[in-house]
Write a protein that holds these residues in place. Structure first.
Motif, mmCIF file in Angstrom:
data_model
loop_
_atom_site.group_PDB
_atom_site.id
_atom_site.type_symbol
_atom_site.label_atom_id
_atom_site.label_comp_id
_atom_site.label_asym_id
_atom_site.label_seq_id
_atom_site.Cartn_x
_atom_site.Cartn_y
_atom_site.Cartn_z
ATOM 1 N N ARG A 155 -104.765 47.938 23.007
ATOM 2 C CA ARG A 155 -103.951 48.325 21.853
ATOM 3 C C ARG A 155 -102.550 48.738 22.285
ATOM 4 O O ARG A 155 -101.571 48.401 21.625
ATOM 5 N N LYS A 156 -102.446 49.461 23.394
ATOM 6 C CA LYS A 156 -101.119 49.865 23.894
ATOM 7 C C LYS A 156 -100.304 48.652 24.312
ATOM 8 O O LYS A 156 -99.109 48.565 24.017
ATOM 9 N N LEU A 157 -100.937 47.712 24.999
ATOM 10 C CA LEU A 157 -100.227 46.500 25.415
ATOM 11 C C LEU A 157 -99.796 45.666 24.207
ATOM 12 O O LEU A 157 -98.694 45.107 24.189
ATOM 13 N N LEU A 158 -100.653 45.588 23.192
ATOM 14 C CA LEU A 158 -100.290 44.860 21.974
ATOM 15 C C LEU A 158 -99.122 45.535 21.270
ATOM 16 O O LEU A 158 -98.189 44.864 20.822
ATOM 17 N N ALA A 159 -99.182 46.852 21.179
ATOM 18 C CA ALA A 159 -98.092 47.580 20.525
ATOM 19 C C ALA A 159 -96.784 47.365 21.279
ATOM 20 O O ALA A 159 -95.727 47.146 20.657
ATOM 21 N N ALA A 160 -96.833 47.403 22.601
ATOM 22 C CA ALA A 160 -95.623 47.177 23.390
ATOM 23 C C ALA A 160 -95.107 45.750 23.217
ATOM 24 O O ALA A 160 -93.909 45.519 23.078
ATOM 25 N N ALA A 161 -96.028 44.790 23.213
ATOM 26 C CA ALA A 161 -95.639 43.385 23.075
ATOM 27 C C ALA A 161 -95.025 43.111 21.690
ATOM 28 O O ALA A 161 -94.157 42.251 21.553
ATOM 29 N N LEU A 162 -95.487 43.855 20.700
ATOM 30 C CA LEU A 162 -94.970 43.658 19.345
ATOM 31 C C LEU A 162 -93.792 44.577 19.054
ATOM 32 O O LEU A 162 -93.288 44.615 17.923
#
Length: 167
Positions: A155-162
């Protein structure tokens, strides 16, 4: 109950699971054709396994999701080995530059595809498939704490990527 009635019930139960299995496989693979191949192989293995067992599986859904996951990882390992062989044999060409795609769903799909496979499967099982952390941990054969950590990191990686800030 006769063997034929049991077989018909199993086939019906598997048919009902197909959309969910295909969705899970598509999230793992990122490609509809590969996902269909993955589900087909999973169903074949599931039927062979269940035929060979004396007892019936108590949770067919979890069993089938685990089979899809295991086959995906087998194929992933095989592709990695093949990539190493090809890299040693042929010089690598530069990848074309990534292009911006409109729409939040495409951005999410791209971000999901960039996640490491273990994190991607964790966030898909818990987020998209709606499984509890415990159920997802059982499917992946890991402790619940490991599953929670994988989901959190994904979730953290997705949030950063988005481009979204996480607290």
């Amino acid at each position: 109950m006769t063997e034929q009635a049991t077989d018909t019930g199993l086939r019906s139960a598997l048919a009902e699971l197909l959309p969910e299995l295909r969705a899970f496989a598509r999230f793992l693979c990122g490609n509809a054709a590969q996902a269909d191949d993955l589900v087909q192989e999973a169903l074949a293995r599931t039927l062979r396994s269940l035929d060979a067992q004396e007892e019936r599986v108590t949770d067919l859904r979890a069993w089938c999701l685990a089979v899809v996951r295991n086959i995906f990882h087998e194929e992933l390992r095989a592709r990695k080995r093949e990539t190493v062989r090809l890299r040693d044999a042929v010089p690598e060409e530069p990848a074309p530059p990534a292009q911006e795609t409109p729409g939040q769903m495409r951005d999410l799909a791209r971000a999901l595809k960039e996640l490491p496979p273990l994190l991607r499967e964790a966030v898909i099982l818990v987020g998209a498939q709606g499984l509890s952390h415990q159920e997802a941990a059982e499917i992946c054969g890991v402790p619940i704490g490991t599953m929670k950590a994988r989901v959190s990191r994904a979730r953290k990686l997705l949030a950063a990527a988005l481009g979204r800030v996480t607290a």
